[in-house]
Scaffold this active site. Sequence first.
Site, PDB file in Angstrom:
ATOM      1  N   THR A 108       5.583  -8.444   7.892  1.00  0.00           N
ATOM      2  CA  THR A 108       6.450  -7.892   6.844  1.00  0.00           C
ATOM      3  C   THR A 108       7.920  -8.060   7.175  1.00  0.00           C
ATOM      4  O   THR A 108       8.754  -8.195   6.278  1.00  0.00           O
ATOM      5  CB  THR A 108       6.108  -6.396   6.648  1.00  0.00           C
ATOM      6  OG1 THR A 108       4.789  -6.319   6.131  1.00  0.00           O
ATOM      7  CG2 THR A 108       7.057  -5.705   5.698  1.00  0.00           C
ATOM      8  N   TYR A 134       3.971  -7.088  -1.630  1.00  0.00           N
ATOM      9  CA  TYR A 134       4.880  -8.206  -1.325  1.00  0.00           C
ATOM     10  C   TYR A 134       4.102  -9.264  -0.534  1.00  0.00           C
ATOM     11  O   TYR A 134       2.932  -9.082  -0.212  1.00  0.00           O
ATOM     12  CB  TYR A 134       6.084  -7.681  -0.514  1.00  0.00           C
ATOM     13  CG  TYR A 134       5.636  -6.935   0.719  1.00  0.00           C
ATOM     14  CD1 TYR A 134       5.356  -7.615   1.893  1.00  0.00           C
ATOM     15  CD2 TYR A 134       5.434  -5.560   0.695  1.00  0.00           C
ATOM     16  CE1 TYR A 134       4.907  -6.945   3.019  1.00  0.00           C
ATOM     17  CE2 TYR A 134       4.985  -4.884   1.809  1.00  0.00           C
ATOM     18  CZ  TYR A 134       4.725  -5.578   2.968  1.00  0.00           C
ATOM     19  OH  TYR A 134       4.259  -4.920   4.066  1.00  0.00           O
ATOM     20  N   SER A 191      -0.317 -10.412   9.941  1.00  0.00           N
ATOM     21  CA  SER A 191      -0.985 -10.151  11.222  1.00  0.00           C
ATOM     22  C   SER A 191      -2.452  -9.756  11.107  1.00  0.00           C
ATOM     23  O   SER A 191      -3.149  -9.678  12.116  1.00  0.00           O
ATOM     24  CB  SER A 191      -0.210  -9.124  12.044  1.00  0.00           C
ATOM     25  OG  SER A 191      -0.457  -7.817  11.629  1.00  0.00           O
ATOM     26  N   THR A 235       2.958  -5.538  11.417  1.00  0.00           N
ATOM     27  CA  THR A 235       2.676  -4.248  12.065  1.00  0.00           C
ATOM     28  C   THR A 235       1.180  -3.928  12.131  1.00  0.00           C
ATOM     29  O   THR A 235       0.766  -3.077  12.916  1.00  0.00           O
ATOM     30  CB  THR A 235       3.392  -3.094  11.326  1.00  0.00           C
ATOM     31  OG1 THR A 235       2.898  -3.031   9.992  1.00  0.00           O
ATOM     32  CG2 THR A 235       4.889  -3.275  11.346  1.00  0.00           C
ATOM     33  N   ASP A 236       0.367  -4.603  11.318  1.00  0.00           N
ATOM     34  CA  ASP A 236      -1.052  -4.217  11.248  1.00  0.00           C
ATOM     35  C   ASP A 236      -1.796  -4.407  12.573  1.00  0.00           C
ATOM     36  O   ASP A 236      -2.684  -3.616  12.907  1.00  0.00           O
ATOM     37  CB  ASP A 236      -1.766  -4.995  10.133  1.00  0.00           C
ATOM     38  CG  ASP A 236      -1.314  -4.537   8.748  1.00  0.00           C
ATOM     39  OD1 ASP A 236      -0.665  -3.477   8.659  1.00  0.00           O
ATOM     40  OD2 ASP A 236      -1.604  -5.236   7.770  1.00  0.00           O
ATOM     41  N   LYS A 265      -0.810   2.410  15.180  1.00  0.00           N
ATOM     42  CA  LYS A 265      -0.287   2.592  13.827  1.00  0.00           C
ATOM     43  C   LYS A 265      -0.995   3.789  13.201  1.00  0.00           C
ATOM     44  O   LYS A 265      -2.227   3.824  13.157  1.00  0.00           O
ATOM     45  CB  LYS A 265      -0.523   1.326  12.998  1.00  0.00           C
ATOM     46  CG  LYS A 265       0.201   1.314  11.677  1.00  0.00           C
ATOM     47  CD  LYS A 265       0.093  -0.030  10.961  1.00  0.00           C
ATOM     48  CE  LYS A 265       0.998  -0.046   9.740  1.00  0.00           C
ATOM     49  NZ  LYS A 265       0.958  -1.334   9.034  1.00  0.00           N
ATOM     50  N   GLU A 314     -21.685  12.091  26.798  1.00  0.00           N
ATOM     51  CA  GLU A 314     -22.569  12.090  25.620  1.00  0.00           C
ATOM     52  C   GLU A 314     -23.694  11.055  25.730  1.00  0.00           C
ATOM     53  O   GLU A 314     -24.510  10.927  24.824  1.00  0.00           O
ATOM     54  CB  GLU A 314     -21.747  11.834  24.362  1.00  0.00           C
ATOM     55  CG  GLU A 314     -20.869  13.005  23.957  1.00  0.00           C
ATOM     56  CD  GLU A 314     -21.672  14.248  23.612  1.00  0.00           C
ATOM     57  OE1 GLU A 314     -22.698  14.134  22.922  1.00  0.00           O
ATOM     58  OE2 GLU A 314     -21.279  15.339  24.067  1.00  0.00           O
TER      59      GLU A 314
HETATM   60  C1  SIN Z   1       3.258  -5.440   8.152  1.00  0.00           C
HETATM   61  O1  SIN Z   1       3.825  -6.272   8.835  1.00  0.00           O
HETATM   62  O2  SIN Z   1       3.729  -4.276   8.062  1.00  0.00           O
HETATM   63  C2  SIN Z   1       1.994  -5.680   7.394  1.00  0.00           C
HETATM   64  C3  SIN Z   1       1.587  -7.097   7.323  1.00  0.00           C
HETATM   65  C4  SIN Z   1       1.254  -7.675   8.650  1.00  0.00           C
HETATM   66  O3  SIN Z   1       0.772  -6.970   9.537  1.00  0.00           O
HETATM   67  O4  SIN Z   1       1.460  -8.901   8.801  1.00  0.00           O
END
Ligand code: SIN
Length: 355
Positions: free
Chosen positions: A38, A52, A85, A118-119, A191, A312
């Site tokens: 992103t 997007y 990602s 971020t994923d 995340k 467990e």
């Molecule tokens: C992001 O970057 O926040 C989402 C898309 C990605 O992980 O490439």
Amino acid sequence: MYSKKIAGQFLILACVAVFSAAQAQKLPNVTILATGGTIAGTGASSTTTVGYTAAKIGVDALIDAVPELKKVANVKGEQVFQIASENMNNDYWLKLGKRVNTLLAQSDVDGIVITHGTDTIEETAYFLNLVVKSKKPVVIVGAMRPATAISADGPINLYNAVLLAGSQEAIGKGVLVSLNDQINGAREVTKTNTSTLDTFKTPELGFLGYIQGSKPYFYRQSTRRNTADSEFDISNLNSLPAVDIVYGYANMNPIAFNAFVASGDKGIIHAGVGDGSLASTVVPSIVEARQKGVIVVRSSRVGQGIVARNGEADDDKLDLVVSDTLNAQKARILLMLALTKTNDTKEIQKIFYQY
Ligand code: SIN
């Protein structure tokens, strides 16, 4: 008289040039490796913050958008690949890890910034934390809003990441994830929210530090082996052993687990309920998998806390490994790398308690 004035002007210009060159030399050399996400995304309008397209803008444009970078580092950019990602995979990791190691071995590189979606940023961060062979700073950065959005967070996050990668404070801290003025360690960061800017957290254990007023402040450090202290070496690897994740839930059936074993997996992470509990419907499949030599790691879907060995489940009897506090996606990475060293469950268990 006239020529004296010109000579004087030349002298001033020469002094300014020498001074600027000296200033540039004093700044750290930071290479930005761009991989997409992103932070490099574009939307249809300035208010588009969902729906997007990630991974559209190249590294030069990312750097040009933040002229302030030049004040804190001598920055070079490289586009390693350009992906959203969710498409991250073992091949990209090997390529990225090797490039980071090559660059950090150079005396003219002081730190690395990686721009990333971020994923799966936490997975790439942990992979690099285990395979980078240097104490020099490696900072992974992303953004929650595309570059075209009002109040896009990418530019300030990139500025902070470059500052951090060029700082003395970040040396020897392992791979860092920095967004939203916060610094997290690769092993524990995760995340926690689909869309807010403060999504990255280290649950219960806390951030390593903050960036404020163009300065990093550290308060904690990971106690687990990483980077220069790690035994894992990818320099001669072209692939990683197949390891997949099975998620635990009520009314659990063994279909996914059996399919992964049949597909030839070398290891399976079982993200069980609670303290990594195994439903009785899955236990026979686990026993069979172990007979075939497939390593099974008990992790938890809870996301916080230690999975207790012989808690467990009778891990000694079933010959299983527990993930300690690693979430399933990070346990998968550690198991893949552990399998490049050994198939012995006792050795693999030691690895899980060290990294
Ligand atoms: C992001 O970057 O926040 C989402 C898309 C990605 O992980 O490439």
